[in-house]
Design a protein around this motif. Structure first.
Motif, PDB file in Angstrom:
ATOM      1  N   GLU A 102       0.989  -1.244   0.065  1.00 30.13           N
ATOM      2  CA  GLU A 102      -0.158   0.137   0.135  1.00 30.13           C
ATOM      3  C   GLU A 102       0.998   1.268  -0.061  1.00 30.13           C
ATOM      4  N   LYS A 103       2.241   0.873  -0.028  1.00 26.98           N
ATOM      5  CA  LYS A 103       3.181   2.305   0.409  1.00 26.98           C
ATOM      6  C   LYS A 103       3.113   3.177  -1.546  1.00 26.98           C
ATOM      7  N   GLU A 104       2.931   4.329  -1.322  1.00 24.55           N
ATOM      8  CA  GLU A 104       3.193   5.190  -2.541  1.00 24.55           C
ATOM      9  C   GLU A 104       4.708   5.766  -2.651  1.00 24.55           C
ATOM     10  N   GLU A 105       4.800   6.600  -3.568  1.00 21.29           N
ATOM     11  CA  GLU A 105       5.720   7.092  -3.520  1.00 21.29           C
ATOM     12  C   GLU A 105       5.753   8.190  -2.805  1.00 21.29           C
ATOM     13  N   GLY A 106       6.673   8.791  -1.981  1.00 19.49           N
ATOM     14  CA  GLY A 106       6.437  10.369  -1.061  1.00 19.49           C
ATOM     15  C   GLY A 106       5.840  10.093   0.462  1.00 19.49           C
ATOM     16  N   GLU A 107       5.290   8.582   0.374  1.00 15.02           N
ATOM     17  CA  GLU A 107       4.378   8.311   1.959  1.00 15.02           C
ATOM     18  C   GLU A 107       5.475   7.391   2.513  1.00 15.02           C
ATOM     19  N   GLU A 108       5.737   8.561   4.119  1.00 12.87           N
ATOM     20  CA  GLU A 108       6.286   7.474   5.361  1.00 12.87           C
ATOM     21  C   GLU A 108       6.240   5.851   5.735  1.00 12.87           C
ATOM     22  N   LYS A 109       7.053   5.332   5.856  1.00  7.18           N
ATOM     23  CA  LYS A 109       7.519   3.860   6.641  1.00  7.18           C
ATOM     24  C   LYS A 109       6.129   3.966   8.001  1.00  7.18           C
ATOM     25  N   LYS A 110       4.732   3.106   7.788  1.00  6.23           N
ATOM     26  CA  LYS A 110       4.145   3.000   8.142  1.00  6.23           C
ATOM     27  C   LYS A 110       4.549   1.953   9.919  1.00  6.23           C
ATOM     28  N   ARG A 111       4.179   2.891  11.173  1.00  9.60           N
ATOM     29  CA  ARG A 111       3.994   2.341  12.755  1.00  9.60           C
ATOM     30  C   ARG A 111       2.707   1.588  12.358  1.00  9.60           C
ATOM     31  N   TYR A 112       2.688   0.476  12.586  1.00  9.57           N
ATOM     32  CA  TYR A 112       1.741  -0.673  12.858  1.00  9.57           C
ATOM     33  C   TYR A 112       1.471  -0.484  14.475  1.00  9.57           C
ATOM     34  N   HIS A 113      -0.122  -0.650  15.449  1.00  6.57           N
ATOM     35  CA  HIS A 113       0.016  -0.648  16.493  1.00  6.57           C
ATOM     36  C   HIS A 113      -1.064  -1.265  16.738  1.00  6.57           C
ATOM     37  N   LEU A 114      -1.147  -2.111  15.341  1.00  4.92           N
ATOM     38  CA  LEU A 114      -2.205  -3.239  15.639  1.00  4.92           C
ATOM     39  C   LEU A 114      -2.345  -4.253  13.964  1.00  4.92           C
ATOM     40  N   VAL A 115      -1.873  -4.863  14.508  1.00  4.30           N
ATOM     41  CA  VAL A 115      -2.328  -6.071  12.889  1.00  4.30           C
ATOM     42  C   VAL A 115      -3.076  -7.379  12.810  1.00  4.30           C
ATOM     43  N   GLU A 116      -3.908  -7.495  12.738  1.00  4.00           N
ATOM     44  CA  GLU A 116      -5.169  -8.159  12.998  1.00  4.00           C
ATOM     45  C   GLU A 116      -5.455  -9.315  11.414  1.00  4.00           C
ATOM     46  N   ARG A 117      -4.902  -8.938  10.617  1.00  8.06           N
ATOM     47  CA  ARG A 117      -5.721  -9.636   9.065  1.00  8.06           C
ATOM     48  C   ARG A 117      -4.363 -10.295   9.231  1.00  8.06           C
ATOM     49  N   SER A 118      -4.414 -11.320   8.821  1.00 11.89           N
ATOM     50  CA  SER A 118      -3.084 -12.625   8.310  1.00 11.89           C
ATOM     51  C   SER A 118      -2.890 -12.574   6.489  1.00 11.89           C
ATOM     52  N   TYR A 119      -2.152 -12.912   6.455  1.00 11.80           N
ATOM     53  CA  TYR A 119      -1.161 -13.312   5.244  1.00 11.80           C
ATOM     54  C   TYR A 119       0.107 -14.412   5.445  1.00 11.80           C
ATOM     55  N   GLY A 120      -0.382 -15.677   4.537  1.00 10.94           N
ATOM     56  CA  GLY A 120       0.833 -16.068   4.007  1.00 10.94           C
ATOM     57  C   GLY A 120      -0.190 -17.346   3.261  1.00 10.94           C
ATOM     58  N   ALA A 121       0.827 -19.032   3.177  1.00  6.75           N
ATOM     59  CA  ALA A 121       0.109 -20.130   2.661  1.00  6.75           C
ATOM     60  C   ALA A 121      -0.459 -20.847   3.303  1.00  6.75           C
ATOM     61  N   TYR A 122      -1.148 -21.400   2.534  1.00  5.01           N
ATOM     62  CA  TYR A 122      -2.474 -22.077   2.759  1.00  5.01           C
ATOM     63  C   TYR A 122      -2.384 -23.487   2.014  1.00  5.01           C
ATOM     64  N   LEU A 123      -2.435 -24.747   2.768  1.00  2.38           N
ATOM     65  CA  LEU A 123      -2.543 -26.166   1.703  1.00  2.38           C
ATOM     66  C   LEU A 123      -2.991 -27.051   2.580  1.00  2.38           C
ATOM     67  N   ARG A 124      -3.822 -27.411   1.542  1.00  2.00           N
ATOM     68  CA  ARG A 124      -5.052 -28.696   2.227  1.00  2.00           C
ATOM     69  C   ARG A 124      -5.341 -30.068   0.866  1.00  2.00           C
ATOM     70  N   ARG A 125      -5.758 -30.766   1.716  1.00  2.00           N
ATOM     71  CA  ARG A 125      -5.739 -32.380   1.106  1.00  2.00           C
ATOM     72  C   ARG A 125      -7.565 -32.502   1.209  1.00  2.00           C
ATOM     73  N   PHE A 126      -7.526 -33.275   0.850  1.00  2.00           N
ATOM     74  CA  PHE A 126      -8.835 -33.940   0.885  1.00  2.00           C
ATOM     75  C   PHE A 126      -9.038 -35.244   0.342  1.00  2.00           C
ATOM     76  N   VAL A 127      -9.006 -36.319   0.771  1.00  2.00           N
ATOM     77  CA  VAL A 127      -8.586 -38.082   0.315  1.00  2.00           C
ATOM     78  C   VAL A 127     -10.403 -38.395  -0.203  1.00  2.00           C
ATOM     79  N   VAL A 128     -10.640 -38.484  -1.975  1.00  2.00           N
ATOM     80  CA  VAL A 128     -11.180 -38.385  -2.497  1.00  2.00           C
ATOM     81  C   VAL A 128     -11.866 -40.309  -1.991  1.00  2.00           C
ATOM     82  N   PRO A 129     -12.931 -40.115  -1.968  1.00  2.00           N
ATOM     83  CA  PRO A 129     -13.356 -41.864  -1.164  1.00  2.00           C
ATOM     84  C   PRO A 129     -13.987 -42.790  -2.431  1.00  2.00           C
ATOM     85  N   PHE A 130     -14.179 -41.952  -3.399  1.00  2.00           N
ATOM     86  CA  PHE A 130     -15.078 -42.975  -4.934  1.00  2.00           C
ATOM     87  C   PHE A 130     -13.304 -42.476  -5.918  1.00  2.00           C
TER      88      PHE A 130
END
Length: 168
Positions: A102-130
């Protein structure tokens, strides 16, 4: 108002118990909490995983006469960051939610006080029973919800054998 009248019969308020009766359990609870915190730390923090946290989206899996349906909530995930494949009777779902720059040119670095949104990877496997018709597996992604439809093969649907039950 006399608050003692609100206490169920046969019980006394905690304040009526001797302090030395409760103190060992309070101390034990504090010690257990401290040990877990020292051992685990904040295991959900992104810093524990090289700047990425694990996502854990909610998933529904249902089997019908026609096949199997998987519905996964992937809010904030772009379609281009979703991979879905089927091999050896297993459907694998991989998704990644990347942190937006979200940083644009000229914008100063943000100091977050609270971060609740999650970022990252997700992997899930499902066995098909047929045995599915692998070439007819379909997936659609709309408004953060992934729906996967896995149809049964006609041969798998016909392989029902009736078993006679005998009485004793």
């Amino acid at each position: 108002m006399d608050f003692r009248t609100l206490i169920p019969f046969g019980r006394s308020p905690a304040s009526a118990r001797p302090a030395n009766e409760l103190e060992p359990f309070v101390g034990l609870r504090r010690e257990i909490d401290r040990v877990f915190h020292d051992f685990m730390g904040d295991w959900t923090s992104p810093s524990m995983f090289g700047g990425k946290a694990f996502l854990s989206p909610k998933v529904d899996v249902a089997e019908t006469e026609k096949g199997m349906e998987i519905t996964a909530e992937l809010p904030g995930v772009d379609l281009k960051n979703i991979a879905l494949d089927y091999a050896d009777g297993v459907v694998t779902l991989k998704a990644e939610r990347k942190q937006e720059e979200e940083k644009e040119e000229g914008e100063e670095k943000k100091r977050y006080h609270l971060v609740e949104r999650s970022y990252g990877a997700y992997l899930r496997r499902f066995v098909v029973p047929f045995e599915p018709e692998a070439d007819k597996i379909e997936a659609a992604f709309d408004k953060g919800v992934l729906k996967v439809s896995i149809p049964r093969s006609p041969e798998a649907a016909k392989q029902t054998t009736k078993i006679d039950v005998k009485g004793a």
